[in-house]
Design an enzyme around this catalytic site. Structure first.
Site, short mmCIF file in Angstrom:
data_model
loop_
_atom_site.label_atom_id
_atom_site.label_comp_id
_atom_site.label_asym_id
_atom_site.label_seq_id
_atom_site.Cartn_x
_atom_site.Cartn_y
_atom_site.Cartn_z
N GLY A 1 0.81 -1.22 0.00
CA GLY A 1 0.00 0.00 0.00
C GLY A 1 0.84 1.26 0.00
N CYS A 2 1.88 1.27 0.80
CA CYS A 2 2.74 2.46 0.89
C CYS A 2 3.51 2.68 -0.41
CB CYS A 2 3.69 2.33 2.08
SG CYS A 2 2.79 2.25 3.65
N THR A 3 3.88 1.59 -1.07
CA THR A 3 4.55 1.69 -2.36
C THR A 3 3.60 2.30 -3.39
OG1 THR A 3 6.02 -0.16 -1.88
CG2 THR A 3 5.69 0.39 -4.21
N ALA B 1 3.20 6.06 -2.61
CA ALA B 1 4.41 6.82 -2.94
C ALA B 1 4.60 6.93 -4.45
CB ALA B 1 5.63 6.17 -2.29
#
Length: 165
Positions: A56-58, A61
């Site tokens: 999710g963070c990838t 970003a």
């Protein structure tokens, strides 16, 4: 925050439009100190995410990186903050070819000041952790927008619509 916005035990204080954005100085992926105060006169998108190199963070970003030129043209800087160490942020940046500025908050002091760290639900259980959140700070250092519990996927597109960018 004012005394009247004291949060309940275990619940972080939430920021709202019009509040003064808590100032911070944090190291970036290269160990350079980055201060919010140095960005006065520009609008800044500050987003908080749980952990570098997770799916999710990838996605989030990469979405910010893909839209960085659009945001910059509209006068916005973008700062991503997580509790990861600068070394991990550097690996994340290199692996994903990220152009967004990533900042390390290992003691979670800035996350806490923004109400982006506290109790949250994770697979039905209440845990302490990073609450995925995004803030828009105006040119005077005030909160223009505050979004808590955002979804990693589709969030940047929604933000662009909300900002009319």
């Amino acid at each position: 925050m004012s005394a009247s916005s004291t949060p309940a035990a275990g619940t972080p204080g939430r920021l709202a439009p019009g509040d003064t954005a808590p100032d911070f100085t944090l190291p970036d992926a290269d160990g350079n100190q980055v201060a919010l105060a140095d960005r006065r006169g520009r609008k800044v998108v500050v987003y908080f995410y749980p952990a570098a190199m997770t799916p999710g963070c990838t996605k989030e970003a990469c979405d910010f990186t893909d839209n960085l030129d659009v945001l910059a043209a509209a006068g916005y800087d973008v700062l991503g903050i997580s509790p990861d160490a600068p070394e991990k942020l550097a690996k994340f940046r290199e692996k994903e070819s990220l152009k967004v500025t990533l900042l390390a908050d290992p003691d979670r002091s800035v996350l806490t000041a923004y109400g982006a760290y506290g109790e949250k639900k994770n697979y039905g259980k209440t845990v302490m952790g990073v609450i995925r959140s995004t803030f828009v700070v105006d040119e005077e250092g005030k909160i223009a927008e505050a979004f808590y519990n955002v979804r990693a996927t589709g969030h940047v597109a929604k933000l662009l619509r909300d900002l009319k960018v």
